[in-house]
Every structure is written in structure tokens, then in C-alpha cells.
Motif scaffolding. Sequence first.
Motif, PDB file in Angstrom:
ATOM      1  N   GLN A  85     -16.216  33.736 -28.118  1.00  0.00           N
ATOM      2  CA  GLN A  85     -15.181  32.767 -27.727  1.00  0.00           C
ATOM      3  C   GLN A  85     -15.777  31.388 -27.491  1.00  0.00           C
ATOM      4  O   GLN A  85     -15.183  30.365 -27.827  1.00  0.00           O
ATOM      5  N   MET A  86     -16.972  31.362 -26.904  1.00  0.00           N
ATOM      6  CA  MET A  86     -17.599  30.076 -26.593  1.00  0.00           C
ATOM      7  C   MET A  86     -18.021  29.350 -27.873  1.00  0.00           C
ATOM      8  O   MET A  86     -17.886  28.130 -27.985  1.00  0.00           O
ATOM      9  N   PHE A  87     -18.532  30.105 -28.843  1.00  0.00           N
ATOM     10  CA  PHE A  87     -18.890  29.474 -30.119  1.00  0.00           C
ATOM     11  C   PHE A  87     -17.632  28.969 -30.841  1.00  0.00           C
ATOM     12  O   PHE A  87     -17.636  27.889 -31.428  1.00  0.00           O
ATOM     13  N   LEU A  88     -16.561  29.757 -30.774  1.00  0.00           N
ATOM     14  CA  LEU A  88     -15.309  29.300 -31.389  1.00  0.00           C
ATOM     15  C   LEU A  88     -14.801  28.037 -30.696  1.00  0.00           C
ATOM     16  O   LEU A  88     -14.308  27.110 -31.346  1.00  0.00           O
ATOM     17  N   TYR A  89     -14.940  28.015 -29.371  1.00  0.00           N
ATOM     18  CA  TYR A  89     -14.519  26.833 -28.621  1.00  0.00           C
ATOM     19  C   TYR A  89     -15.348  25.619 -29.037  1.00  0.00           C
ATOM     20  O   TYR A  89     -14.814  24.527 -29.270  1.00  0.00           O
ATOM     21  N   ALA A  90     -16.663  25.815 -29.158  1.00  0.00           N
ATOM     22  CA  ALA A  90     -17.546  24.714 -29.573  1.00  0.00           C
ATOM     23  C   ALA A  90     -17.135  24.190 -30.943  1.00  0.00           C
ATOM     24  O   ALA A  90     -17.049  22.978 -31.168  1.00  0.00           O
ATOM     25  N   LYS A  91     -16.855  25.104 -31.846  1.00  0.00           N
ATOM     26  CA  LYS A  91     -16.456  24.691 -33.192  1.00  0.00           C
ATOM     27  C   LYS A  91     -15.126  23.936 -33.172  1.00  0.00           C
ATOM     28  O   LYS A  91     -14.921  22.987 -33.919  1.00  0.00           O
ATOM     29  N   SER A  92     -14.230  24.367 -32.275  1.00  0.00           N
ATOM     30  CA  SER A  92     -12.932  23.683 -32.189  1.00  0.00           C
ATOM     31  C   SER A  92     -13.089  22.244 -31.709  1.00  0.00           C
ATOM     32  O   SER A  92     -12.231  21.399 -31.933  1.00  0.00           O
ATOM     33  N   LEU A  93     -14.222  21.975 -31.034  1.00  0.00           N
ATOM     34  CA  LEU A  93     -14.500  20.613 -30.568  1.00  0.00           C
ATOM     35  C   LEU A  93     -15.308  19.820 -31.601  1.00  0.00           C
ATOM     36  O   LEU A  93     -15.733  18.700 -31.350  1.00  0.00           O
ATOM     37  N   GLY A  94     -15.563  20.454 -32.744  1.00  0.00           N
ATOM     38  CA  GLY A  94     -16.296  19.768 -33.812  1.00  0.00           C
ATOM     39  C   GLY A  94     -17.805  19.877 -33.700  1.00  0.00           C
ATOM     40  O   GLY A  94     -18.541  19.152 -34.372  1.00  0.00           O
TER      41      GLY A  94
END
Length: 268
Positions: free
Chosen positions: A184-193
Motif C-alpha cells: 500500500q505504501m509503494f502504491l501511495y508513493a507512486k500515486s504521488l509521482g
Amino acid sequence: MSVHADLHRHLGGSIVPRIFWHYLHRSANRLASEYPVFEEFEQYLTRPRATLTEFLELHTMVERTQTLETLPYFISKLVRGAFVFEGILYLELRHTPYYRTDNHLSERERIRQMREVVRVIGKASYQPEYPIRVRQILCMHSRLPEHINRAIVDLAAQEAGTVCGVDLAGPDTLYQERLKEHIQMFLYAKSLGLKTTCHLFETANGAYPELLPYVDRIGHGIHIPLQRPELLPAIADRGQCLEVCPTSYLGCTMYAYPLNTKTCSRWT
Ligand SMILES: [Zn+2]
């Protein structure tokens, strides 16, 4: 001279032993009295470690001395050494900012102070006499709780001028119980670019194929071809870069299985 880029250098592990030893003595650090002779200190730093967790204790020892006040000194030595002695022109320097904050502060204040840590490192990295470009990778840590790791991701996104991505570091034996959270944290990071990397397959215990699809680069990955070569085609298809360090693998006993080497761990 040949020039190089280094994509994987830890601020907690990149201080040359002699510089660190002199620093301890000049600052009358407690460790200085334990190691009055440099050669004994060097021997302690470079003796073989059996596990990654044990090896990371060395990083913890250095981290405790890297504060807002001392970081400019350590960074200046690091940048000079990288340029003059290694011919490095591009360096990605990774660290967990929370571990450089003042541990006398409350957790909330420490989280707030992480921004200052990143900015101090960014400022100290710019030295006109050594034209090397330094970018930071902020490391989430397997020992830190979720909300602090999330704050590290948020900070990375907000400081995009000097930060180029996020990583997950720390003892890899701790990943297992929090795999969903890390994904989830990696997905969150990716969502922030943000770009993502993770210490994966660094040791025989650090094999978590579940995390592979969520990272742009793989920290080490040495045990993928050794243990799970069937994963390689998908890694190639995703265009994932492996941040490998052959000299460490040949020199560290903690990487020994199944390389079977018995020489010293490297202090890099
Ligand atoms: Zn690393």
C-alpha cells in the motif's frame, strides 16, 4: 579519468572509518574512549557479520552521530571523497530522515524536523569545487511504524527538488508481517509521482516476490538469480533495474549462502 554514477549509497554506511574515528575523538564521543587506537576501531567495523540485522547495527551507530549540526561535516567529506577518489558525478544518497532527528523531541516534532534534515543534506551536498550531482532517496524503515513511513513518503513528494525516490530498508526479516502495508505504501508513493525501490532478495531471508511489481528498481536482488531464476523474465519485462554491488557480495559473509565466501564484510 573514467566517471561513474552510484545509485545505492547509504548515508549511514558511507563514512570512511578514519574520518569517523577522528570525528569521534574530536567530539569526545563515548565510542572514542572504547577505541583509542584507530586500527582496533577499523577491525571492529570490518569484522565479518553473520546477518544483515547485525550488519545494520553499524549503520545505527553512525546514524546516532548524524544530527542537524553534524550532517554538513559528514556530507562534505562524503561528496569530496566520491568526486576525488571515485570519480562519481551522480550520486543517489539514501537515508531514513527520522533517524537523523533529535531523539529528545516528541515523535510529532521529530516528524516535523525530518524536512529540515532533508534540506540540510541537500544544501551540504552542493559544493561548487566538487561538481557532483547528489539526489536523495528517502528510506522507509521496517522498524518504523506505518504513520512515520507515510510521513517519509509525503516528505519525499514535497521535496522533489532534492529527493528522487523512496526506498524500504531495515532488517528484511521484518517485512513478512507487514507485506500488505508495504505494498500500500509503494502504491501511495507512486500515486504521488514518486519512483520506488526496495531492499529485496538482498539476503536469503529477504525473498518477497509479492513486493516486486510495485518497485521501479530492486535494491540488490542478488538472490533472485540464485534462488528464484524463474522471476527474471517478469523483471526484465517490467524493465526493473537491479542495484547490484558485486564487491560486497564477494566480500560479505552475510551474503555467503550460497556463495560460500569467508572474507570480511565491507564498510561502504
Ligand atoms: Zn542498501
